[in-house]
Write a protein that holds these residues in place. Structure first.
Motif, mmCIF file in Angstrom:
data_model
loop_
_atom_site.group_PDB
_atom_site.id
_atom_site.type_symbol
_atom_site.label_atom_id
_atom_site.label_comp_id
_atom_site.label_asym_id
_atom_site.label_seq_id
_atom_site.Cartn_x
_atom_site.Cartn_y
_atom_site.Cartn_z
ATOM 1 N N LEU A 17 0.829 -1.199 0.000
ATOM 2 C CA LEU A 17 0.000 0.000 0.000
ATOM 3 C C LEU A 17 0.872 1.262 0.000
ATOM 4 O O LEU A 17 0.605 2.216 -0.745
ATOM 5 N N ALA A 18 1.907 1.288 0.824
ATOM 6 C CA ALA A 18 2.800 2.445 0.882
ATOM 7 C C ALA A 18 3.503 2.658 -0.460
ATOM 8 O O ALA A 18 3.642 3.799 -0.918
ATOM 9 N N GLU A 19 3.913 1.582 -1.103
ATOM 10 C CA GLU A 19 4.586 1.676 -2.405
ATOM 11 C C GLU A 19 3.636 2.231 -3.464
ATOM 12 O O GLU A 19 4.004 3.100 -4.245
ATOM 13 N N THR A 20 2.414 1.734 -3.502
ATOM 14 C CA THR A 20 1.474 2.244 -4.505
ATOM 15 C C THR A 20 1.097 3.695 -4.214
ATOM 16 O O THR A 20 0.892 4.480 -5.144
ATOM 17 N N ALA A 21 1.033 4.078 -2.953
ATOM 18 C CA ALA A 21 0.753 5.473 -2.590
ATOM 19 C C ALA A 21 1.880 6.379 -3.081
ATOM 20 O O ALA A 21 1.629 7.473 -3.606
ATOM 21 N N ARG A 22 3.120 5.935 -2.926
ATOM 22 C CA ARG A 22 4.276 6.707 -3.404
ATOM 23 C C ARG A 22 4.228 6.858 -4.913
ATOM 24 O O ARG A 22 4.410 7.946 -5.458
ATOM 25 N N ARG A 23 3.947 5.750 -5.623
ATOM 26 C CA ARG A 23 3.876 5.796 -7.082
ATOM 27 C C ARG A 23 2.741 6.703 -7.548
ATOM 28 O O ARG A 23 2.873 7.441 -8.525
ATOM 29 N N ARG A 24 1.617 6.659 -6.846
ATOM 30 C CA ARG A 24 0.470 7.507 -7.187
ATOM 31 C C ARG A 24 0.824 8.981 -7.023
ATOM 32 O O ARG A 24 0.495 9.809 -7.870
ATOM 33 N N ALA A 25 1.496 9.316 -5.936
ATOM 34 C CA ALA A 25 1.891 10.706 -5.697
ATOM 35 C C ALA A 25 2.844 11.187 -6.792
ATOM 36 O O ALA A 25 2.718 12.313 -7.289
ATOM 37 N N ASN A 26 3.774 10.343 -7.180
ATOM 38 C CA ASN A 26 4.712 10.699 -8.253
ATOM 39 C C ASN A 26 3.981 10.905 -9.574
ATOM 40 O O ASN A 26 4.284 11.829 -10.329
ATOM 41 N N ALA A 27 3.018 10.044 -9.865
ATOM 42 C CA ALA A 27 2.248 10.155 -11.108
ATOM 43 C C ALA A 27 1.422 11.438 -11.112
ATOM 44 O O ALA A 27 1.317 12.119 -12.140
ATOM 45 N N LYS A 28 0.826 11.787 -9.965
ATOM 46 C CA LYS A 28 0.042 13.010 -9.878
ATOM 47 C C LYS A 28 0.917 14.228 -10.134
ATOM 48 O O LYS A 28 0.516 15.167 -10.819
ATOM 49 N N HIS A 29 2.129 14.220 -9.595
ATOM 50 C CA HIS A 29 3.056 15.333 -9.804
ATOM 51 C C HIS A 29 3.437 15.427 -11.281
ATOM 52 O O HIS A 29 3.438 16.518 -11.855
ATOM 53 N N ALA A 30 3.748 14.287 -11.891
ATOM 54 C CA ALA A 30 4.115 14.281 -13.309
ATOM 55 C C ALA A 30 2.950 14.774 -14.167
ATOM 56 O O ALA A 30 3.150 15.551 -15.111
ATOM 57 N N LEU A 31 1.746 14.356 -13.864
ATOM 58 C CA LEU A 31 0.578 14.791 -14.618
ATOM 59 C C LEU A 31 0.364 16.295 -14.485
ATOM 60 O O LEU A 31 0.045 16.974 -15.462
ATOM 61 N N ALA A 32 0.569 16.834 -13.313
ATOM 62 C CA ALA A 32 0.416 18.274 -13.113
ATOM 63 C C ALA A 32 1.406 19.045 -13.982
ATOM 64 O O ALA A 32 1.057 20.070 -14.577
ATOM 65 N N GLU A 33 2.623 18.553 -14.082
ATOM 66 C CA GLU A 33 3.638 19.197 -14.926
ATOM 67 C C GLU A 33 3.253 19.113 -16.398
ATOM 68 O O GLU A 33 3.416 20.078 -17.148
ATOM 69 N N ILE A 34 2.739 17.976 -16.826
ATOM 70 C CA ILE A 34 2.310 17.809 -18.213
ATOM 71 C C ILE A 34 1.137 18.737 -18.517
ATOM 72 O O ILE A 34 1.074 19.341 -19.598
ATOM 73 N N GLU A 35 0.218 18.876 -17.575
ATOM 74 C CA GLU A 35 -0.930 19.776 -17.764
ATOM 75 C C GLU A 35 -0.463 21.222 -17.957
ATOM 76 O O GLU A 35 -0.989 21.936 -18.811
#
Length: 82
Positions: A17-35
């Motif tokens: 769960l902690a690993e997927t939460a970390r990956r999700r946070a990273n993906a959200k940050h990357a998506l914000a930059e792409i937006e």
């Protein structure tokens, strides 16, 4: 079930769960930059003379979104002329 086995499974589940939460946070940050980059590219296209409709089609956005972003950009420029 032995208490130790249950505890081991809980620990493993929490690690996953902690690993997927970390990956999700990273993906959200990357998506914000792409937006942000997408918005800048869209506004540059409009500035170069591309129509709202064509920018919306190519940018895979609704014309309403294109108009809103353009309006926001113009308001920002009027508030802070350089």
């Amino acid at each position: 079930m032995e208490p130790r086995l249950k505890e081991d499974r809980m620990v493993a589940a929490l690690k996953r769960l902690a690993e997927t939460a970390r990956r999700r946070a990273n993906a959200k940050h990357a998506l914000a930059e792409i937006e942000k980059e997408h918005k800048r590219a869209l506004l540059a296209a409009l500035k170069s003379g591309v129509t709202t409709r064509r920018a919306a089609e190519v940018g895979e956005l609704s014309p309403d979104t294109v108009n809103r972003w353009n309006k926001e950009q113009k308001a920002k420029q009027e508030a802070d002329p350089k």
